[in-house]
Motif scaffolding. Sequence first.
Motif, PDB file in Angstrom:
ATOM      1  N   VAL A  45      58.878  37.399  87.547  1.00  0.00           N
ATOM      2  CA  VAL A  45      60.235  37.924  87.519  1.00  0.00           C
ATOM      3  C   VAL A  45      60.945  37.686  88.850  1.00  0.00           C
ATOM      4  O   VAL A  45      60.358  37.863  89.921  1.00  0.00           O
ATOM      5  CB  VAL A  45      60.204  39.435  87.178  1.00  0.00           C
ATOM      6  CG1 VAL A  45      61.541  40.091  87.484  1.00  0.00           C
ATOM      7  CG2 VAL A  45      59.842  39.639  85.717  1.00  0.00           C
ATOM      8  N   THR A  47      64.055  39.351  90.353  1.00  0.00           N
ATOM      9  CA  THR A  47      64.982  40.452  90.082  1.00  0.00           C
ATOM     10  C   THR A  47      66.280  40.277  90.850  1.00  0.00           C
ATOM     11  O   THR A  47      66.303  39.810  91.987  1.00  0.00           O
ATOM     12  CB  THR A  47      64.330  41.786  90.483  1.00  0.00           C
ATOM     13  OG1 THR A  47      63.055  41.883  89.868  1.00  0.00           O
ATOM     14  CG2 THR A  47      65.178  42.954  90.024  1.00  0.00           C
ATOM     15  N   GLY A 103      64.164  40.442  85.272  1.00  0.00           N
ATOM     16  CA  GLY A 103      63.754  41.837  85.414  1.00  0.00           C
ATOM     17  C   GLY A 103      64.738  42.826  84.831  1.00  0.00           C
ATOM     18  O   GLY A 103      64.839  43.965  85.302  1.00  0.00           O
ATOM     19  N   ARG A 104      65.452  42.426  83.767  1.00  0.00           N
ATOM     20  CA  ARG A 104      66.507  43.269  83.215  1.00  0.00           C
ATOM     21  C   ARG A 104      66.068  44.092  82.004  1.00  0.00           C
ATOM     22  O   ARG A 104      66.877  44.780  81.392  1.00  0.00           O
ATOM     23  CB  ARG A 104      67.711  42.388  82.854  1.00  0.00           C
ATOM     24  CG  ARG A 104      68.302  41.692  84.062  1.00  0.00           C
ATOM     25  CD  ARG A 104      69.414  40.732  83.682  1.00  0.00           C
ATOM     26  NE  ARG A 104      68.913  39.576  82.947  1.00  0.00           N
ATOM     27  CZ  ARG A 104      69.682  38.575  82.525  1.00  0.00           C
ATOM     28  NH1 ARG A 104      70.989  38.599  82.775  1.00  0.00           N
ATOM     29  NH2 ARG A 104      69.170  37.555  81.874  1.00  0.00           N
ATOM     30  N   ASN A 149      60.719  48.452  80.896  1.00  0.00           N
ATOM     31  CA  ASN A 149      61.040  47.728  82.126  1.00  0.00           C
ATOM     32  C   ASN A 149      60.265  46.416  82.175  1.00  0.00           C
ATOM     33  O   ASN A 149      59.158  46.302  81.636  1.00  0.00           O
ATOM     34  CB  ASN A 149      60.728  48.580  83.358  1.00  0.00           C
ATOM     35  CG  ASN A 149      59.243  48.850  83.544  1.00  0.00           C
ATOM     36  OD1 ASN A 149      58.575  49.349  82.641  1.00  0.00           O
ATOM     37  ND2 ASN A 149      58.721  48.540  84.723  1.00  0.00           N
ATOM     38  N   ALA A 151      60.529  44.630  85.378  1.00  0.00           N
ATOM     39  CA  ALA A 151      60.330  44.496  86.820  1.00  0.00           C
ATOM     40  C   ALA A 151      59.607  45.741  87.309  1.00  0.00           C
ATOM     41  O   ALA A 151      59.857  46.845  86.818  1.00  0.00           O
ATOM     42  CB  ALA A 151      61.659  44.344  87.552  1.00  0.00           C
ATOM     43  N   VAL A 163      63.827  48.702  92.573  1.00  0.00           N
ATOM     44  CA  VAL A 163      64.546  48.289  91.377  1.00  0.00           C
ATOM     45  C   VAL A 163      64.542  49.363  90.280  1.00  0.00           C
ATOM     46  O   VAL A 163      65.287  49.261  89.313  1.00  0.00           O
ATOM     47  CB  VAL A 163      63.934  46.978  90.827  1.00  0.00           C
ATOM     48  CG1 VAL A 163      62.562  47.228  90.229  1.00  0.00           C
ATOM     49  CG2 VAL A 163      64.850  46.328  89.808  1.00  0.00           C
ATOM     50  N   GLN A 171      71.633  49.181  86.682  1.00  0.00           N
ATOM     51  CA  GLN A 171      70.596  48.478  85.944  1.00  0.00           C
ATOM     52  C   GLN A 171      70.927  48.461  84.449  1.00  0.00           C
ATOM     53  O   GLN A 171      71.658  49.316  83.941  1.00  0.00           O
ATOM     54  CB  GLN A 171      69.237  49.134  86.175  1.00  0.00           C
ATOM     55  CG  GLN A 171      68.747  49.111  87.616  1.00  0.00           C
ATOM     56  CD  GLN A 171      68.487  47.703  88.104  1.00  0.00           C
ATOM     57  OE1 GLN A 171      67.687  46.982  87.525  1.00  0.00           O
ATOM     58  NE2 GLN A 171      69.177  47.290  89.163  1.00  0.00           N
TER      59      GLN A 171
END
Length: 308
Positions: A45, A47, A103-104, A149, A151, A163, A171
Motif C-alpha cells: 500500500v 497511503t 490504503g483507502r 481498513n 492501511a 493513517v 479518510q
Amino acid sequence: MSTTCPKPSRVFVLLLLLAGGRLLAQEDALFQTLEQTWRDASAAVTTRVPSAEELARVEALFVRTLSGERDSGLVVAWRQFGFRFYAVGEGEIWALRDIRNFGRGFYLFRPPGALPVLLQAPHAFHDLDTGEIAMRWFVEGPWLAGAWNTAHRYEVLPDLRPVDWVDRRDQYGQALTAAALSVMSRGVIVQLHGFEQMNRVTPAGRDAAVILSNGRETPSPAVWSLDACFEGFQLGQVRVFGEDVMELGGTRNQQALAVHADGGRLWFLHLEMDRPLRRNLVRDRSLRDDLAGCLLDRRLCGYPPRSR
C-alpha cells in the motif's frame, strides 16, 4: 383426527442436510474470495491523504451506492477514483476494491432492503481476527454494508499523524459513515475492536472479555439491551463502558462523534473483544450466529436490561 406432525422421512432429512451443506460451502467459498481480495488490496500500500474536495465527491458516491444504485454510471464514477465496483457471486453483494492500493479501504454492500447495519473493522491488522470476524459475519448475515481498513493504523502520513481512520476525519471510512448518516433512517454502525487483558490499566479492564460502548461516557438503553443479550452466552465478563469499566470506550472515535452529532437516528456500537473471544468467533459458527442475533435483532428481541 390426530394433530401430531408426521416425522420427516430419512430421504427428506438427508436432502435438508445436503442443502445446508451446499449453503455452508457456498458461504465459505464466498468468504475465501472476499477475504483474499481485501488482503490483495492491503498489499504494498502507498497511503495518501485525500483532499476535502475528493472526500466530498466520494461521500456522494457512497450515498449513491448505499441507496442501491448499481448501473454502469456508478461503476465508471468509482473507476475514476481508482476503484473497481463489481458484483460478487450471485450479485446480491457488491464489492468496492481500491485497485491503486492507496490504503483507502475495502467495502461491501447489499441492496437497501438488507438490515440497516454498517459493520466496520478499522484496525484489522492490529486488532487481530477482527477483519476475519467482520468478513464472516457479513457473508453469513443480511448486513447492509461492511468496511475494512487496507492501511495499517499506525502508518504515519506526511502530516506526521497515523493513517487510522477512527482518529482522522480525512479518510474514506469517515466519508462512508457520513453517507450512511445521510441515507439510513434507522440502524446501527457496529465497529469491531480487540484488546489484550494484560494491557489494560484497571482491574475491571483486565477482567473483561467484552467491553460495550456507544462512544459516550453514559451508556445508552441500546447498550444495556445488548449487554443483557450478550450475557446469555458464556463469553466471560461483559462490561459496559461508563458503568462497569472506564477504559476502551471510544469517546474520541470520529465515527462515534459523527453519529452523535447527527441527532440520534442511528446509534453507534464500539465492540471491544479480548483475544480468546475473537479466536472463538473465528472458528465457531454457532457463536457467531448467537452474537450476530444480538446485534441484528436488538430492537425486536426485547432483552430486559440487567439490574444496576
